[in-house]
Structure formats: structure tokens, C-alpha cells
Design a protein around this motif. Structure first.
Motif, short mmCIF file in Angstrom:
data_model
loop_
_atom_site.label_atom_id
_atom_site.label_comp_id
_atom_site.label_asym_id
_atom_site.label_seq_id
_atom_site.Cartn_x
_atom_site.Cartn_y
_atom_site.Cartn_z
N LEU A 26 6.47 49.77 20.28
CA LEU A 26 5.57 48.67 20.62
C LEU A 26 5.69 47.53 19.61
O LEU A 26 5.59 46.35 19.98
N LEU A 27 5.92 47.85 18.33
CA LEU A 27 6.15 46.80 17.34
C LEU A 27 7.45 46.06 17.64
O LEU A 27 7.53 44.84 17.48
N THR A 28 8.46 46.80 18.07
CA THR A 28 9.73 46.16 18.45
C THR A 28 9.51 45.22 19.62
O THR A 28 10.03 44.09 19.63
N TRP A 29 8.77 45.67 20.62
CA TRP A 29 8.47 44.81 21.78
C TRP A 29 7.75 43.54 21.32
O TRP A 29 8.08 42.44 21.76
N ALA A 30 6.78 43.70 20.41
CA ALA A 30 6.02 42.55 19.94
C ALA A 30 6.89 41.60 19.12
O ALA A 30 6.78 40.38 19.24
N ARG A 31 7.76 42.14 18.27
CA ARG A 31 8.63 41.29 17.44
C ARG A 31 9.60 40.47 18.30
O ARG A 31 9.99 39.36 17.94
N ASP A 32 9.96 41.03 19.46
CA ASP A 32 10.82 40.28 20.38
C ASP A 32 10.05 39.20 21.13
O ASP A 32 10.62 38.47 21.95
N ASN A 33 8.71 39.16 20.88
CA ASN A 33 7.85 38.11 21.45
C ASN A 33 7.96 38.05 22.97
O ASN A 33 8.20 37.00 23.56
N LYS A 34 7.79 39.21 23.60
CA LYS A 34 7.94 39.28 25.05
C LYS A 34 6.64 39.03 25.82
O LYS A 34 6.62 39.10 27.03
N GLY A 35 5.55 38.78 25.10
CA GLY A 35 4.28 38.55 25.77
C GLY A 35 4.20 37.18 26.41
O GLY A 35 4.81 36.21 25.96
N MET A 36 3.44 37.07 27.50
CA MET A 36 3.24 35.78 28.14
C MET A 36 2.45 34.84 27.24
O MET A 36 2.73 33.65 27.14
N THR A 37 1.43 35.38 26.59
CA THR A 37 0.63 34.62 25.64
C THR A 37 0.53 35.42 24.36
O THR A 37 0.72 36.63 24.36
N LEU A 38 0.20 34.74 23.27
CA LEU A 38 0.11 35.42 21.99
C LEU A 38 -0.91 34.72 21.10
O LEU A 38 -0.83 33.50 20.91
N ASP A 39 -1.89 35.47 20.60
CA ASP A 39 -2.86 34.97 19.63
C ASP A 39 -2.61 35.69 18.32
O ASP A 39 -2.52 36.93 18.30
N ILE A 40 -2.53 34.94 17.22
CA ILE A 40 -2.34 35.53 15.90
C ILE A 40 -3.49 35.11 15.00
O ILE A 40 -3.80 33.91 14.90
#
Length: 592
Positions: A376-390
Motif C-alpha cells: 500500500l505504501l508502494t501504491w501511495a508513492r506511485d501517487n495513483k490516487g485521484m485526489t490526495l491530501d497531505i
């Protein structure tokens, strides 16, 4: 081109079109006839007094704008000054006989301030006519510190900070709500000056500018202090104080804002010896229903909650927690919480759900996300989300950047919050050990569920929030069930309330068929831990959390509780954090 520069360019073109590009022919006598009042204002400087040459404009507080109105007024002032120089030799309009510091000294002596507001101009997509009622007639006192307000719709607010008490009256519902807070403001003002100008010295250093002009108010000369902070702030606010040269006290102000909106408000100020003593003297009905909300700490509850709060304090502090939000059989969102002591970072992503038409499609979809912290961290690092809040909290400041569905990043202003992170994150504390305040609205209870499962139950109640005839919150009750055999984890939460179909304040009290002050007998929401996990050091944590909630049809028909979501938690303790993960300088920038 920025919106501000574009507005300025459009204004310049408008002025150019109005006056023409050819050399103008100036009729001095005609101009004098049309501007008698302006000339009278500037000549009245001699009534105020001569200005020592050593006084100069200086930096100050951040609330003034670059507005079209200000530009036009400034242009008119330059024309008038130039003409008076031709007539009288010279005019010094930048340096009055006194400055802001003299005004602050005079304001220190005031015990009461009374302000009556009015809207001069309102033109904005962000403000509706209803919001004009938010400019109330206001009284402020320092010893004791009170703020009293009467709104245009008849609502009344009476705040007494030293008593940690606020009393509000809503005439439409005829309810008086008295709220006792857990503590007063951290910093109590020692004077009206401190109340209104407590940040002057800091803002002065940042490049704010003060200029002075002379004007007439109610037939008497006044000095106008114009505060300009366009060099230090992008808020786009403007403030002008009209000061009585004899008392050195502000007797009027104007406030404006641009950058996509134009608001002009003014206020008349006086300084009475006494002010309102209670809410009834201001017009609250003597037969109004009184509701008391007590948020003060209760000593006996502090003792009872000690084991639970100790368990919260002893939670592991260094970890990475990934929460997969599943609706039905599909993961729709991922949240990653990085926690190192007081430092926190959260990344919230929405998951683009593909069309699932076969078992193979489902297998492929699940394979992309995986079923572990690493995948899941790999998926997130690839920035595959439609939206992203940090979100980042470094123990002192809170930062936020977010990406919309079009890939555009927005950077939000940082907030100084040294006491705590202002944004609740889906971390271990929030998901397994939520805060239970030792307030009067909390009590320990026993019911069938707590007795059958050997749990400790605490009930938290809160009253409704009804303002201007609109419902913001209905009265509600939450029951938290703690399991002493699993580090006092909150293993179940039940919420009882009447849900609203719209957003905050969208529902009118006259449009509902229930009493918003009554709490229903059946829960409308239940969240419970359905699977538990345990770290190598023996720390319990929730591994899977189910949420069941009631749903309403389009026609308002209520349906019974049903499964609405499942959150699966993946925990990694004592991790090696990515370098710079808590550094706000590494957040995405606008344009990335």
C-alpha cells in the motif's frame, strides 16, 4: 497573471478609457467648484495642529488592501494635494501631530468600547445577504473581560471570559443557551489597546505601512490613520481609523477587502462608562427556555478515567499505520499515518475504482493495491490516487497541501498550534483510544451490552446547536465501550441522534418533523472492532473496524442499520521513516 494583477490592469484600462489618452485640458475654476468639501478638509489641517517633522510613517498590523476604491481615493487625494501646493505653497499630509502609539496610550485607559457596524457596499460571490446580520452591535470591556453582541436578526451573545461562560439567545426558537467552557482564553487582554492591537510590534517589523490624512467627521476635523499591509499579507483587508485629535481615540473605522470580492463596512465607536450587565437587559425574553451546557472538568471523572488516559499515554509512539477504507467489496480510500513522537504526517488518497465485470477484474484490482503495509505504501508513492491530501504537524506548526482530481495542487497557510495537532488523524489514538473529556456531559453507565461483554461504558451527551432558525447540530448521545482486557481500547461506539439531510445550517427548524433537542432511543450509527491485532511488545490495536449506519431514502423514509464500511488497518512499528517525511519544505508546491 494573478487575479490581483488582472484586476489592477482592468482598472487601469477602465480609468484610461474614461479620461482618454490625449493630454487633458484642466479647468481649475470648475474643479474648485466641484471639490469644495475636499479642499475644506485639507485646509482644516491647521485646526488639528502643526506636525513635527521627525514623525514619519511606520510599520503596523496586517489588515489593509489594494482595492479599486482605495486607488481612486488615493488618486483624488494626490490631485487635491497638488492643487493646494499650488495655492498655499506646501501641505504635509503624511505626518500628523500624533501617531498610532499616542492612540494606543489613549485606548489603554478605556474600560468599555461600543461599536455599531453598518454595510456600505457588498459585492461578492462568497457572501450572501444573510451574512450581513453577522455584523453585530458590540460592547467590549476589559475588567472583567466581556464581549456582548446584538445581531441584526435579534440573536444576542454575552461572553464572560473570566467565568468561562457564554450566554446566547435565539429569538426564533426562544431558547437561551448557557455554555460553561473548560477554560478561558489563554491570554486575557489588560486593556482595549491590547485586545485590538496586541500584534502591532511584530507586524511593524514585517513591512506594514501607516499613512495619515485629514478628514471631517460629523462636522469636526479628524485624523485618518490608513493601515496598509499589502507588503506583508495577502489577505487583502484594509483598515482606516478616524481619530479624534483631542482625545486621541478612534471614533470610526472603515474596513474593506478585494481579491475577487468587494466588501465595505464601517463602524462608529464610543467609549461609555458602563455597559450591558446581562442578556435580559439587551432584550432576551424573560420566559425563554434555558439550556445549560457544562464543559468544565469534573474531578470525580478525572479519577475514573485515569486507567483509560494512562493507556492512551502509553501507546506506541513510532509507527506507520495504513488504513484501507472499503465500501462494499471495493477499497475506495487509503490513509497513511506516520507518527514519531509529537510529529505526524497524514496522506489521504481516493482510489480510482475500475469497472469490475469478472472475477479476473477483481483479482487484478486487488493485486494493484496488495494486502500489506509495503504494497500500500508502494501504491501511495506511485501517487495513483485521484485526489490526495497531505497534512504535516511538526510539534509546533500544522501544514497542508492537497491535489484535486485534475492534478492541481493547493498550498494552505501554515497554522501555529504548539499545544496539539488541530486536525484529527486516523492514527492509533483516534481509531482505538478517542478522547473522553472529564466534563459534566460525561457519565459512566451500565447497560446490557457492557455487562454481557465485561466492558466499561461512558456516555457523552451534547445539546443541539440552533441559530437563526437553522439547525447546525441536533442533540446527540455517544456511548463508548472500553475493554480493560485489551489496554482499555474503545471497542465499540454507538451514536444516537437525528441526522440532517443537508450541511451545517442548511436545515430550517420549521422544516423537520422531529424535535432537534430530543435524543432518539435507537442508535443511528454503530462502529465496532471486529478483528484485533497485537504488536510484538504486546500492544493491542484494532485490525478491522466495521461501521453500521441508518440510511434514508430520497423521500425521507428511514431504513434500519446496515453495514456501510469496513476499515482494515496495517500497522508497522518502529519503522525507518523516509528521509524528510516530516519536513514541510518537502511538500508539493503549487504548479507541481
Amino acid at each position: 497573471m494573478s487575479p490581483t494583477k488582472k484586476n489592477n490592469k482592468n482598472l487601469d484600462e477602465l480609468i484610461t478609457g474614461a479620461i482618454g489618452r490625449d493630454k487633458p485640458e484642466f479647468d481649475f475654476n470648475k474643479w474648485q467648484q466641484n471639490h469644495k468639501r475636499e479642499i475644506e478638509i485639507f485646509e482644516s489641517q491647521t485646526l488639528v495642529g502643526q506636525t513635527p517633522q521627525h514623525i514619519r510613517p511606520f510599520n503596523i498590523w496586517g489588515i489593509i488592501i489594494k482595492s479599486p476604491i482605495t486607488k481612486i481615493a488615493a488618486a483624488a487625494a494626490i490631485i487635491i494635494a497638488a492643487v493646494l501646493i499650488l495655492r498655499n505653497g506646501s501641505v504635509d499630509i503624511t505626518t500628523p501631530v500624533f501617531g498610532v502609539q499616542d492612540v494606543l496610550v489613549a485606548m489603554k485607559k478605556a474600560q468599555w468600547m461600543h461599536i455599531k457596524y453598518e454595510i456600505i457596499e457588498l459585492h461578492s460571490e462568497s457572501f450572501s445577504p444573510e451574512e450581513i446580520i453577522r455584523l453585530p452591535e458590540t460592547w467590549i470591556s476589559v475588567n472583567p473581560h466581556r464581549m456582548v453582541q446584538i445581531f441584526g436578526n435579534g440573536n444576542i451573545s454575552f461572553r464572560e471570559d473570566e467565568l468561562c461562560k457564554e450566554t446566547r439567545y435565539d429569538p426564533e426558537s426562544n431558547i437561551i443557551t448557557i455554555t460553561y467552557k473548560s477554560r478561558a482564553s489563554d491570554v486575557q487582554p489588560s486593556s482595549i489597546e491590547n485586545l485590538l492591537f496586541n500584534q502591532i510590534s511584530e507586524i511593524e517589523k514585517e513591512g506594514g505601512i501607516v499613512t495619515y490624512t485629514n478628514d471631517l467627521f460629523q462636522g469636526k476635523p479628524v485624523t485618518v490613520i490608513n493601515v496598509d499591509t499589502t507588503n506583508v499579507s495577502e489577505s487583502g483587508l484594509s483598515l482606516s481609523l478616524f481619530v479624534d485629535p483631542k482625545t486621541r481615540l478612534p471614533i470610526k473605522f472603515t474596513l474593506g477587502k478585494v481579491d475577487g470580492q468587494s466588501i465595505m463596512a464601517s463602524g462608529i465607536i464610543d467609549y461609555p462608562q458602563d455597559g450591558p450587565i446581562d442578556i435580559y437587559k439587551l432584550g432576551a425574553s424573560q420566559d425563554a427556555e434555558v439550556v445549560v451546557i457544562d464543559k468544565r472538568d469534573q474531578p470525580e471523572l478525572i479519577e475514573v478515567l485515569k486507567p483509560y488516559n494512562k493507556a492512551r499515554e502509553n501507546l506506541i509512539s513510532d509507527y506507520i499505520l495504513v488504513t484501507a477504507h472499503k465500501s462494499g467489496s471495493l477499497v475506495t480510500g487509503i490513509e497513511i499515518a506516520y507518527n514519531q513522537g509529537r510529529k505526524q504526517r497524514s496522506e489521504r488518497s481516493s482510489v480510482r475504482v475500475p469497472i469490475i465485470s469478472s472475477d479476473d477484474d477483481m483479482i487484478a484490482y486487488e493485486k494493484v493495491l496488495g494486502d500489506s503495509v509495503e504494497s500500500l505504501l508502494t501504491w501511495a508513492r506511485d501517487n495513483k490516487g485521484m485526489t490526495l491530501d497531505i497534512y504535516i504537524y511538526d510539534g509546533q506548526f500544522y501544514y497542508r497541501s492537497n491535489k484535486d482530481s485534475f492534478g492541481k495542487w493547493t498550498i494552505h497557510e501554515e497554522l501555529h498550534r504548539p499545544e496539539r495537532n488541530p486536525i484529527p488523524l486516523e492514527d492509533l489514538c483516534d481509531l482505538g483510544w478517542p478522547g473522553i473529556p472529564p466534563k459534566n456531559c460525561v457519565k459512566q453507565i451500565e447497560n446490557d451490552y457492557s455487562e454481557e461483554n465485561n466492558l466499561i461504558a461512558f456516555e457523552v451527551t451534547s445539546g443541539s446547536d440552533i441559530r437563526n432558525g437553522r439547525i447546525y447540530f441536533t442533540a446527540q448521545k455517544t456511548i463508548n465501550y472500553l475493554d480493560p482486557s485489551r489496554d482499555y481500547m474503545c471497542v465499540r461506539r454507538e451514536m444516537f441522534h437525528h441526522p440532517l439531510s443537508g450541511g451545517l445550517g442548511d436545515t430550517k427548524i420549521k422544516g423537520v418533523d422531529f424535535d432537534p433537542n430530543e435524543i432518539p432511543d435507537e442508535p443511528s450509527f454503530i462502529r465496532f472492532v471486529s478483528e484485533f491485532g497485537r504488536t510484538e511488545n504486546g500492544q493491542w490495536y484494532p485490525k478491522k473496524i466495521e461501521t453500521h449506519s441508518k440510511r434514508w431514502d430520497a423521500d425521507g423514509k428511514e431504513n434500519p442499520l446496515s453495514l456501510s464500511s469496513i476499515n482494515t488497518l496495517y500497522l508497522k512499528t518502529n519503522p525507518e521513516f523516509p528521509e524528510g517525511i516530516f519536513d514541510p519544505n518537502n511538500l508539493p508546491k503549487e504548479g507541481d
